[in-house]
Design an enzyme around this catalytic site. Structure first.
Site, PDB file in Angstrom:
ATOM      1  CG  HIS A  99       6.864 -19.068  21.939  1.00 49.29           C
ATOM      2  ND1 HIS A  99       5.511 -19.176  21.752  1.00 49.29           N
ATOM      3  CD2 HIS A  99       7.191 -20.005  22.850  1.00 49.29           C
ATOM      4  CE1 HIS A  99       5.039 -20.131  22.545  1.00 49.29           C
ATOM      5  NE2 HIS A  99       6.033 -20.653  23.219  1.00 49.29           N
ATOM      6  CG  ASP A 102       5.350 -17.355  18.631  1.00 58.54           C
ATOM      7  OD1 ASP A 102       5.674 -18.493  18.284  1.00 58.54           O
ATOM      8  OD2 ASP A 102       4.951 -17.067  19.785  1.00 58.54           O
TER       9      ASP A 102
HETATM   10  C1  XLS Z   1       3.072 -25.732  25.391  1.00 59.54           C
HETATM   11  C2  XLS Z   1       3.104 -24.562  26.240  1.00 59.54           C
HETATM   12  C3  XLS Z   1       3.690 -23.299  25.615  1.00 59.54           C
HETATM   13  C4  XLS Z   1       4.068 -22.309  26.673  1.00 59.54           C
HETATM   14  C5  XLS Z   1       4.993 -21.250  26.193  1.00 59.54           C
HETATM   15  O1  XLS Z   1       2.436 -26.724  25.688  1.00 59.54           O
HETATM   16  O2  XLS Z   1       1.817 -24.335  26.714  1.00 59.54           O
HETATM   17  O3  XLS Z   1       2.838 -22.762  24.675  1.00 59.54           O
HETATM   18  O4  XLS Z   1       2.951 -21.705  27.251  1.00 59.54           O
HETATM   19  O5  XLS Z   1       6.127 -21.776  25.617  1.00 59.54           O
END
Ligand code: XLS
Ligand code: CA
Ligand code: CA
Length: 435
Positions: A99, A102
């Site tokens: 993301h 991150d």
């Molecule tokens: C959250 C999601 C997230 C997505 C990406 O529950 O799994 O991590 O994969 O935003």
């Protein structure tokens, strides 16, 4: 500097090895059904769980021991990139996902955030060029910041909608710069708490409008990664709009987005929706919309998204069977959207957990390939639907019958004879395939 100093490069040593820093099942170059294991599996490591988590939970502080804290947020961000590529190389993982929040500190303004993203993605690009490691997907986090309290593309606030648009535009620019193969939308806050103050239809129209802007922008910059919507039924909002694969497909089809969007399916989200992982993948396949997988594992005793590393070879086998039936997962991959438990706090646990996940999916692939070779499911299915391969059944599927002709046929029948499903026997045979 090496962050995982005690960890060597992980190699395949076979299941009898007692070296914990070795793959016991994942043998990247081994040919299975005509192609190397690594091309079937296309493993990716998730930046967020691996580099930014600290092991805290609602009842306690972080426990993880990490060694990449720097003197400033940007310093830490760079150290994390170094440590991340070290672990990717040591694991022989070909792909990664992240993301925007991150990888780069958000600073005091959107402008500063974007500048930080530019600096860090320059650095990531250098590392990618040096190592050959590729970007499976990136995404914009539009759920953590308090401004997204009422959603991002489904918010009631047009200014927030605009910020979300800016974040995704930046995400697509980054995807182009890093040659991302997919781009994910998980609608963390795209949902609602109560219909008493919500116009669901209005919000969904706005979401579709947002996606159309995405398609247009991607065309305008001449970079079109595979776009993926990731369903999840609840958490954080009570009613998530992309509840499960079927709900997401209804949305995609209603707004005629099916040529541009596929699905990213997560094992833990399937469980939260009351489905199995293989059910979700099968639904996506039925719509020709299987995009990519988030391989993790939930806990049936807990009602939330625990994002555990996958160690269940039964689920991995059925998931990989679906992938084989789909003729592969590319340009998607198998991303470990998974975090080590709070009690697995040492640095080396990050490596050991990924080895566990990769070995589990390698076993899943081997088992599924064996089932496919033996035509295990094909035979069961052929037998089960045999009444449609001749006689009246064949006539039905060739669309040669109608209600009147079937009534005539039905009235001529004395007794019907049903076949047992033999499900216990089938489950027992399936167990023999697990390697
Ligand atoms: C959250 C999601 C997230 C997505 C990406 O529950 O799994 O991590 O994969 O935003
Ligand atoms: Ca996920
Ligand atoms: Ca999750």
């Amino acid at each position: 500097m090496n962050y995982f100093e005690s960890v060597p490069k992980i190699k395949y040593e076979g299941k009898d090895t007692d070296n914990k820093y070795a793959f016991r099942h994942y043998n990247p170059e081994e040919i299975i059904l005509g192609k190397p294991m690594k091309d079937h599996l296309r493993f990716a490591v998730a930046f967020w769980h691996t580099m930014t988590e600290d092991g805290s939970d609602p009842f306690g502080d972080g426990t993880y021991q990490r060694n990449w804290e720097g003197n400033s947020p940007m310093d830490t961000a760079k150290n994390r990139v170094d440590a991340f590529f070290e672990i990717l190389e040591k694991l022989d993982a070909e792909y990664f996902c992240f993301h925007d929040v991150d990888i780069a500190p958000q600073g005091d303004s959107l402008k500063e955030f974007f500048e930080n993203i530019d600096v860090i993605t320059d650095y990531i690009k250098e590392k990618m060029d040096k190592t050959g490691i590729k970007l499976l997907w990136n995404t914009a986090n539009m759920f953590t910041h308090p401004r997204f309290v009422n959603g991002a593309a489904t918010t009631n606030n047009a200014d927030v909608y605009s910020i979300a648009a800016a974040q995704v535009k930046k995400g697509l620019d980054v995807s182009k710069k890093l040659n991302g193969e997919n781009y994910v939308f998980w609608g963390g806050r795209e949902g609602y708490e109560n219909l008493l103050n919500t116009d669901m239809n209005f919000e969904l129209d706005n979401l579709a409008r947002f996606y159309r802007m995405v398609i247009d922008y991607a065309k305008s910059i001449d970079h079109q990664p595979q776009f993926l919507i990731e369903p999840k039924p609840k958490e954080p909002t009570k009613h998530q709009y992309d509840y499960d694969a079927a709900t997401a497909m209804a949305f995609i089809q209603k707004y005629e987005l099916e040529n541009d969007f596929k699905l990213n399916l997560e094992a833990n989200h399937a469980i939260l929706a009351g489905h199995t992982f293989e059910h979700e993948i099968n639904v996506a396949r039925n719509y020709d919309s299987l995009g990519s997988l988030d391989a993790n594992q939930g806990d049936l005793l807990l009602g939330w998204d625990t994002d555990e590393f996958p160690t269940d070879i039964y689920t991995a086998t059925l998931a990989m069977y679906e992938v084989l039936e789909n003729d592969g997962i590319a340009p998607g991959g198998i991303n470990f959207d998974a975090k080590v438990r709070r009690t697995s706090f040492e640095m080396e646990d990050l490596v050991l957990a990924h080895i566990a996940g990769m070995d589990t999916y390698a076993r899943g692939l081997r088992s599924a390939a064996k089932m496919k070779n033996d035509k295990f499911f094909e035979q069961i299915i052929e037998d089960r639907y045999a009444s449609f391969s001749a006689g009246i059944g064949k006539q039905i599927i060739e669309n040669k019958e109608d209600l009147e002709s079937l009534t005539k046929y039905a009235l001529s029948l004395n007794e019907v004879e049903n076949k047992s499903g033999h499900i216990e026997h089938i489950k027992s045979l399936m167990n023999d395939y697990l390697v």
